[in-house]
Design an enzyme around this catalytic site. Structure first.
Site, PDB file in Angstrom:
ATOM      1  CG  HIS A   1     -13.840  -1.704  -2.212  1.00 31.82           C
ATOM      2  ND1 HIS A   1     -13.645  -2.243  -3.459  1.00 31.82           N
ATOM      3  CD2 HIS A   1     -14.966  -2.298  -1.730  1.00 31.82           C
ATOM      4  CE1 HIS A   1     -14.612  -3.120  -3.724  1.00 31.82           C
ATOM      5  NE2 HIS A   1     -15.427  -3.156  -2.687  1.00 31.82           N
TER       6      HIS A   1
ATOM      7  CE1 TYR B   1      -4.086  -1.724  -0.303  1.00 34.85           C
ATOM      8  CE2 TYR B   1      -3.070  -3.225   1.260  1.00 34.85           C
ATOM      9  CZ  TYR B   1      -4.063  -2.945   0.333  1.00 34.85           C
ATOM     10  OH  TYR B   1      -5.031  -3.893   0.057  1.00 34.85           O
TER      11      TYR B   1
ATOM     12  CG  LEU C   1     -11.148  -0.736 -22.595  1.00 30.84           C
ATOM     13  CD1 LEU C   1     -11.092   0.624 -23.271  1.00 30.84           C
ATOM     14  CD2 LEU C   1      -9.801  -1.050 -21.957  1.00 30.84           C
TER      15      LEU C   1
ATOM     16  CB  CYS D   1      -3.358   5.177  17.094  1.00 28.12           C
ATOM     17  SG  CYS D   1      -4.934   6.042  17.223  1.00 28.12           S
TER      18      CYS D   1
ATOM     19  CD  GLN E   1     -16.220  -1.808  -7.475  1.00 28.44           C
ATOM     20  OE1 GLN E   1     -15.976  -2.991  -7.256  1.00 28.44           O
ATOM     21  NE2 GLN E   1     -16.560  -1.375  -8.663  1.00 28.44           N
ATOM     22  CG  ASN E   2     -11.538   3.349  -8.321  1.00 28.23           C
ATOM     23  OD1 ASN E   2     -11.645   2.128  -8.454  1.00 28.23           O
ATOM     24  ND2 ASN E   2     -11.742   4.197  -9.300  1.00 28.23           N
TER      25      ASN E   2
END
Ligand code: APR
Length: 228
Positions: A104, A49, A198, A131, A86-87
């Site tokens: 998401h 990530y 697409l 945190c 969803q990105n």
């Protein structure tokens, strides 16, 4: 109601998941995108990530004509527009979309597994990241992994109950529950369904109107036609 997926960000320079050159062709999702993977090897999950977060900060990764067209649609459409993405990138946010649900999660935020505080996190996360609220050491990306419940589902289904138009953009329609939203909208009596992608998605037969081509061409043209 508009649902977007990785295809809308492809022309901004971000990879999709299931295309031949996609992310899941290079990395096993079981290694980086499940709670079990994070438990097993948090450093490896952070690395995955962190790289994607760093890519998002590159100067050439900016909202494209499709993101901008959807923000314009929200501003100019006389009714309500809800955008579900969803990105995990922030390109819809940067394009100016306001009524936006990141089902998401978001790459630019971190979450504390202990106190649940969600904090902006533009840089890298490590296993020692603390945190800012409770100082727990072991923050996680604010991402919905496989096997976890997507965010904003109540808001999504409530909005779908009232929706007159459902549009799906740049998604292969292979990950549930996002892939099932069109069927839910049809069950609730949505008047029209549109797919912009697409190529035909797995659920393409559920759409009344289908336009195929790169998002930066197809989406602005469809928005222009709708607003005209
Ligand atoms: N314009 C429009 N569509 C495009 C473009 C483009 N330039 N390039 C690719 N596409 C289409 C592909 O044809 C494909 O149908 O975008 C879709 C991308 O599909 P996926 O890679 O499966 O991405 P997505 O549907 O967003 O995946 C859903 O899977 O792994 C997870 O959590 C991840 O949110 C993601 C979810």
């Amino acid at each position: 109601m508009i649902l977007t997926g990785a295809g809308i960000s492809k022309e901004s320079g971000l990879d999709t998941f299931r295309d031949a050159e996609g992310i899941w062709a290079k990395v096993r999702l079981e290694d980086v995108a499940t709670p079990e993977a994070f438990h097993r090897d948090p450093g490896m999950v952070h690395e995955f990530y962190n790289a994607r977060r760093a890519q998002l900060r590159q100067a050439n990764v900016v909202p494209n004509a499709a993101h901008l067209a959807l923000a314009r649609l929200e501003r100019e459409w006389p009714g309500e527009v809800t955008l579900i993405t969803q990105n995990v990138d922030d390109l819809h946010d940067r394009a100016g979309s306001q009524s936006l649900i990141h089902m998401h999660g978001q790459l630019t935020k971190a979450r504390c597994p202990t106190c649940n505080l969600v904090s902006p996190w533009p840089g890298a996360l490590t296993i020692a990241s603390q945190c800012p609220g409770c100082h727990f050491e072991g923050l996680r990306p604010h991402i919905v992994w496989f096997g976890e419940v997507p965010m904003g589902l109540r808001r999504i289904y409530t909005a779908l109950d009232e929706a007159s138009l459902f549009v799906s953009i740049g998604t292969s329609g292979s990950v549930y529950p996002a892939a099932g939203l069109v069927a839910y909208a049809l069950e609730k009596g949505v008047e029209r369904t549109v797919e912009l992608n697409l190529e035909p998605s797995d659920g393409s037969r559920l759409f009344d109107e289908r336009r195929y081509g790169p998002a930066t061409e197809v989406v602005p043209a469809w928005v222009d036609a709708l607003l005209a």
